[in-house]
Scaffold this motif. Structure first.
Motif, mmCIF file in Angstrom:
data_model
loop_
_atom_site.group_PDB
_atom_site.id
_atom_site.type_symbol
_atom_site.label_atom_id
_atom_site.label_comp_id
_atom_site.label_asym_id
_atom_site.label_seq_id
_atom_site.Cartn_x
_atom_site.Cartn_y
_atom_site.Cartn_z
ATOM 1 N N GLY B 151 0.865 -1.326 -0.039
ATOM 2 C CA GLY B 151 -0.502 -0.285 -0.108
ATOM 3 C C GLY B 151 0.647 1.293 0.223
ATOM 4 N N THR B 152 0.518 2.297 0.555
ATOM 5 C CA THR B 152 1.763 3.076 1.418
ATOM 6 C C THR B 152 2.516 3.370 1.799
ATOM 7 N N SER B 153 3.781 4.058 1.633
ATOM 8 C CA SER B 153 4.792 3.638 2.181
ATOM 9 C C SER B 153 4.332 3.497 4.367
ATOM 10 N N GLU B 154 4.157 4.346 4.406
ATOM 11 C CA GLU B 154 3.328 4.246 5.838
ATOM 12 C C GLU B 154 3.070 2.552 6.284
ATOM 13 N N SER B 155 1.993 2.190 5.205
ATOM 14 C CA SER B 155 1.214 1.084 5.712
ATOM 15 C C SER B 155 2.272 -0.056 5.687
ATOM 16 N N LYS B 156 3.100 0.012 4.905
ATOM 17 C CA LYS B 156 4.330 -0.892 4.512
ATOM 18 C C LYS B 156 5.091 -0.858 6.013
ATOM 19 N N ARG B 157 5.430 0.100 5.870
ATOM 20 C CA ARG B 157 6.325 0.296 7.281
ATOM 21 C C ARG B 157 5.983 -0.032 9.451
ATOM 22 N N ARG B 158 5.036 -0.165 8.601
ATOM 23 C CA ARG B 158 4.016 -0.442 9.970
ATOM 24 C C ARG B 158 3.653 -2.116 10.050
ATOM 25 N N SER B 159 3.403 -2.630 8.738
ATOM 26 C CA SER B 159 3.946 -3.615 8.175
ATOM 27 C C SER B 159 4.703 -4.382 8.688
ATOM 28 N N GLU B 160 5.930 -3.784 7.966
ATOM 29 C CA GLU B 160 6.835 -4.302 8.909
ATOM 30 C C GLU B 160 7.570 -4.702 10.128
#
Lengths: 95, 252
Positions: B151-160
């Motif tokens: 998704g977005t860079s934020e959703s990716k960071r939160r997932s990681e």
């Protein structure tokens, strides 16, 4: 979540085999797969459904409420179109 | 240890896993990012609480001391719970909730598939009902992980971040207690290690679709099955049990 990120989808459920899908409401979802999941989660919690459809609300073509005079009112006087003049045998079931 | 005792311990542990995770999911009620997901998370929670009740009902029968499902749920302290640590962790943000659900459901679904073959008819029956519920948990959480990761860079960071935090708690899912090994030898419960290939395959597929990297290997946390829990479980139980303890036997 914004309206553009999660557009509206219309939900149709078929309650049992043989009956047509019926409109039951709408959900917001980002895409078709999530719309189907959301429809399942929101509208089929009590065993209502054996099949689900979701359709983007924007794809529905609707009649204009201002046209209801010419579109719908003329049928009001044509009672002979109702099937009330026939006797339906009991064992016919759903018609 | 008698087989009956092992069976009680096992049934209680599976019930505790389901109840604790079910309660965690219920914490989203009224607070999820959208109405649709709010109901979805409650549904997932209720699936698990339903599974907990089936396990508890069998556990108290095995025990035969007149305890009830409610006694097990509301009148034990954290040290008496035998759940895996991964299920007691805080819900965190939406990414963490979905990541935990995926890691756990991707294990539990194939595990129940095998438990259906149990020589114990009660366990087989519970698994047969629960397996369909867990199939949907896998689907729901996987579809979200794919969209959050990709998704977005934020959703990716939160997932990681979520996967990095949770990964160290996944090893415990594959641990067998001594009692469980005896039950496995008797054809009553599955081998947890045998679930690993299916679990890994499910997750690999999601990581690929989600453009997420495989979480890094790390030392695994353990102890939940022996009643060694984090304080997170104390806090959760305080909230979950307060009503039943202040008004024992209350009905509505």
């Amino acid at each position: 979540m914004t309206e553009t990120a999660t557009p509206l989808w219309e939900v149709f459920i078929r309650s049992r085999s043989g009956l047509p899908h019926k409109h039951c409401g709408s959900v917001h979802a980002a895409d078709a797969t999530l719309a189907l999941q959301a429809a399942r989660d929101v509208y089929t919690r009590r065993g209502e459904s054996v099949s689900l459809w979701v359709v983007p609300s924007a794809e529905i073509v609707a009649s204009d409420p201002d046209d209801k005079g010419e579109l719908f009112e003329p049928t009001g006087t044509k009672i002979y179109r109702h099937p009330t003049f026939y006797i339906v045998p009991d064992d016919v079931g759903h018609m | 240890m008698t087989e009956r005792q092992s069976l009680f311990d096992y049934t209680l542990a599976l019930g505790d896993d389901a109840l604790v995770l079910g309660h965690r999911l219920s914490e989203w009620s009224g607070q999820a990012p959208s109405l649709e997901e709010d109901i979805a998370l409650s549904n997932l929670g209720l699936d698990l609480i339903g599974q907990a009740r089936l396990f508890y009902a069998y556990a108290v029968e095995l025990e035969g001391k007149g305890r009830t499902e409610d006694d097990l749920a509301y009148f034990r302290d954290a040290a008496g719970f035998r759940n895996l640590l991964i299920v007691e962790l805080e819900v965190g943000d939406f990414a963490q909730t979905m990541a935990r659900q995926l890691l756990y459901a991707a294990f539990l679904h194939p595990y129940y598939e095998r438990l259906i073959q149990s020589k114990n008819a009660r366990l087989a029956e519970i698994a047969a009902k629960a397996v369909k519920e867990m199939a949907y948990h896998v689907r729901h959480s996987a579809e979200w992980m794919i969209r959050l990761g990709d998704g977005t860079s934020e959703s990716k960071r939160r997932s990681e971040d979520a996967l990095d935090y949770l990964w160290g708690f996944t090893g415990e899912m594959f641990e067998m207690s001594a009692g469980e090994n005896e039950l496995m030898a008797a054809g009553i419960v599955p081998d947890r290690a045998a679930i690993m290939p299916k679990w890994t395959a499910t997750l690999d597929h999601v990581w690929r679709e989600a453009t997420l990297s495989q979480p890094k290997a790390r030392a695994m946390q353990s102890g939940g099955r022996m009643g060694r829990h984090s304080e997170l479980l104390d806090h959760m139980l305080a909230e979950m049990q307060v009503l039943a303890r202040q008004h024992p036997g209350a009905t509505w």
